[in-house]
Design a protein around this motif. Structure first.
Motif, short mmCIF file in Angstrom:
data_model
loop_
_atom_site.label_atom_id
_atom_site.label_comp_id
_atom_site.label_asym_id
_atom_site.label_seq_id
_atom_site.Cartn_x
_atom_site.Cartn_y
_atom_site.Cartn_z
N ALA A 126 -5.35 -4.09 -1.38
CA ALA A 126 -6.48 -5.02 -1.33
C ALA A 126 -6.28 -6.19 -2.28
N SER A 127 -5.52 -5.95 -3.36
CA SER A 127 -5.22 -7.00 -4.34
C SER A 127 -4.06 -7.89 -3.89
N GLY A 128 -3.54 -7.61 -2.71
CA GLY A 128 -2.45 -8.43 -2.17
C GLY A 128 -1.09 -8.02 -2.66
N LEU A 129 -0.92 -6.74 -3.03
CA LEU A 129 0.36 -6.27 -3.53
C LEU A 129 1.05 -5.37 -2.51
N PRO A 130 2.34 -5.58 -2.28
CA PRO A 130 3.10 -4.55 -1.56
C PRO A 130 3.26 -3.34 -2.47
N VAL A 131 3.29 -2.15 -1.88
CA VAL A 131 3.39 -0.92 -2.67
C VAL A 131 4.78 -0.31 -2.47
N VAL A 132 5.48 -0.09 -3.57
CA VAL A 132 6.79 0.57 -3.54
C VAL A 132 6.54 2.03 -3.86
N ALA A 133 6.71 2.92 -2.87
CA ALA A 133 6.26 4.30 -3.03
C ALA A 133 7.29 5.31 -2.57
N ALA A 134 7.28 6.46 -3.26
CA ALA A 134 8.09 7.59 -2.81
C ALA A 134 7.49 8.14 -1.52
N GLY A 137 4.49 -2.48 2.47
CA GLY A 137 5.13 -1.98 1.26
C GLY A 137 6.55 -1.52 1.55
N LEU A 138 7.12 -0.82 0.60
CA LEU A 138 8.50 -0.35 0.70
C LEU A 138 8.55 1.12 0.32
N LEU A 139 9.14 1.93 1.16
CA LEU A 139 9.22 3.36 0.93
C LEU A 139 10.62 3.76 0.49
N PHE A 140 10.69 4.72 -0.43
CA PHE A 140 12.00 5.22 -0.84
C PHE A 140 11.99 6.75 -0.83
N GLU A 141 13.16 7.33 -0.77
CA GLU A 141 13.29 8.78 -0.75
C GLU A 141 12.98 9.34 -2.14
N ASN A 142 12.13 10.36 -2.16
CA ASN A 142 11.76 10.97 -3.43
C ASN A 142 12.98 11.55 -4.14
N GLU A 143 13.01 11.37 -5.46
CA GLU A 143 14.10 11.87 -6.32
C GLU A 143 15.45 11.23 -6.00
N ASN A 144 15.42 10.06 -5.34
CA ASN A 144 16.66 9.36 -5.00
C ASN A 144 16.64 7.99 -5.68
N VAL A 145 17.37 7.89 -6.78
CA VAL A 145 17.35 6.66 -7.58
C VAL A 145 17.90 5.49 -6.78
N ASP A 146 19.00 5.70 -6.06
CA ASP A 146 19.59 4.61 -5.28
C ASP A 146 18.63 4.10 -4.23
N ALA A 199 15.02 -0.17 -2.44
CA ALA A 199 13.71 -0.62 -1.99
C ALA A 199 13.21 -1.78 -2.85
N VAL A 200 13.33 -1.67 -4.16
CA VAL A 200 12.86 -2.72 -5.07
C VAL A 200 13.66 -4.00 -4.89
N SER A 201 14.94 -3.88 -4.56
CA SER A 201 15.76 -5.08 -4.37
C SER A 201 15.24 -5.96 -3.23
N LYS A 202 14.52 -5.36 -2.30
CA LYS A 202 13.97 -6.12 -1.17
C LYS A 202 12.86 -7.07 -1.61
N LEU A 203 12.33 -6.87 -2.81
CA LEU A 203 11.31 -7.78 -3.33
C LEU A 203 11.88 -9.16 -3.60
N GLU A 204 13.21 -9.27 -3.68
CA GLU A 204 13.85 -10.56 -3.91
C GLU A 204 13.76 -11.47 -2.68
N ASN A 205 13.50 -10.86 -1.53
CA ASN A 205 13.35 -11.62 -0.29
C ASN A 205 11.95 -12.24 -0.27
N LYS A 206 11.85 -13.52 -0.62
CA LYS A 206 10.55 -14.17 -0.79
C LYS A 206 9.74 -14.18 0.50
N ALA A 207 10.41 -14.38 1.64
CA ALA A 207 9.69 -14.41 2.91
C ALA A 207 9.09 -13.03 3.21
N LEU A 208 9.87 -11.98 2.96
CA LEU A 208 9.39 -10.62 3.17
C LEU A 208 8.24 -10.31 2.21
#
Length: 380
Positions: free
Chosen positions: A290-298, A313-322, A327-336
């Protein structure tokens, strides 16, 4: 209607259960319903015209951060005096277990809600993990005594069905779309959360600081990326441990925030990070959206119900650092990023609290009808 809500937690505590209950009470009072809240005594006597009766709490040895109230016959006296049309036992374990017991004894319609995944939490407290089967039996007995049960996500509903809990329905999630809003973005707040470093991407976590929230899983991300700042907003029993864990990283601990200050914190970040897989829903996810944030979540059942990967938002595999780093690296894509911010807000706007609270009220009426029909059958 006269509504009695018996809950394990209430104001001034801050969590998803309290948020849902206070929003519902506010809505019920606006519709002219009389509400009694029975809760641990934390000094609150009234909320939006609803009477709050506190019962003396104690501090449990395994969770000293928050006081709880044990089952008590005082609940029977309060229910007898109030004569409710319905009793709502919110997350019955201790105090709210008394609501289950005495609502049945006094023949009041009873609805129970499952909010907090306490059996899952025991996985993070090794000394108490062996008690997990006993706890599940206790929960099953309490919920199956209710005329109707509610939970907060389809994933949790399926898990509860596997535990043989009956008469289950999913209660719609809700969010305050007025006070969780992108318009609260504030440069001063952003400077505070990044320590004035405008070059950093700002991730925030907001919630109770406890082991089961799995906040420690974010640390490898910060160790791999020096262009990211993490703001951890909240407090709890694991705060000192987390401060030690995140020592030397770009992490800011703020303690609790409330009101407009919290709205500013949400809206001033770039993304919200949610590493936990123990939640029954995670209302804070919807607040971030609601605050206009994408959520990066396990990935978990409840998070995947709320977040569409690379849309809200962006989903990542739980307990998987890579997977998390990718997932977080995709935040660099300004259009996305811009697309996710817009879609997150649009999605959240579907879930104004008024709709969720009206749905709960409808379930109250359904419970009363079911209870009365059953009593008529027994009488005949």
């Amino acid at each position: 209607m006269k509504i009695a809500i018996v809950t394990e937690t209430f104001l001034p505590s801050t969590d998803g259960v309290v948020t849902r209950l206070t929003q519902a009470i506010k809505y019920f009072r606006s519709k002219g319903h009389e509400v009694l809240v029975i809760a641990p005594d934390l000094g609150v006597e009234d909320y939006e015209g609803a009477k709050v009766i506190g019962i003396k709490p104690i501090t449990l040895p395994f969770y000293r951060y928050r006081p709880f109230t044990l089952p008590t016959a005082k609940v029977k006296e309060l229910l007898e005096n109030f004569e409710p049309d319905i009793v709502h036992a919110a997350n019955p374990i201790l105090l709210a277990a008394s609501a289950v017991h005495y609502a049945k004894k006094l023949d009041f319609p009873l609805i129970a809600t499952y909010h907090t995944h306490i059996p899952k939490y025991l996985d993070y407290y090794w000394a108490y993990k062996p008690a997990k089967p006993i706890l599940w039996r206790h929960i099953k007995k309490l919920h199956n005594a209710a005329d109707l049960n509610l939970c907060t996500s389809e994933a949790i509903k399926q898990e509860l069905i596997e535990k043989e809990i009956q008469n289950l329905h999913v209660l719609q999630r809700g969010v305050d779309i007025h006070h969780r809003n992108p318009r609260y973005a504030n440069e001063k707040m952003r400077n505070r959360l990044t320590r004035g470093d405008k070059s950093k991407t700002l991730l925030i976590f907001i919630g109770r600081l406890a082991i089961e929230k799995e906040i420690h899983k974010i640390k490898p991300l910060l160790e791999s990326r020096d262009d990211i700042t993490l703001a951890i907003i909240g407090d709890g029993p694991a705060r000192k441990e987390l401060q030690h864990t995140f020592s030397g990283t770009n992490t800011v601990f703020t303690g609790f925030m409330h009101g407009e200050e919290l709205s500013q914190a949400f809206a001033s970040a770039d993304a919200f990070v949610f590493p936990s897989v123990t939640e029954t829903l995670g209302l804070v996810i919807l607040e971030a959206m609601a605050s206009g944030l994408p959520v990066v979540a396990a990935k978990s059942g409840p998070t995947m119900e709320q977040i569409k990967d690379e849309e809200t938002g962006l989903l990542f595999e739980n307990e998987n650092v890579d997977s998390m780093i990718q997932a977080v690296s995709k935040l660099e894509n300004k259009a996305l990023m811009e697309l996710m911010k817009q879609k997150a807000r649009i999605e959240a706007e579907k879930y104004a609290w008024e709709k969720a609270s009206q749905q709960l009220l409808d379930y109250y009426y359904q419970t009363i009808e079911k209870h009365n029909n059953l009593q008529n059958m027994v009488a005949n």
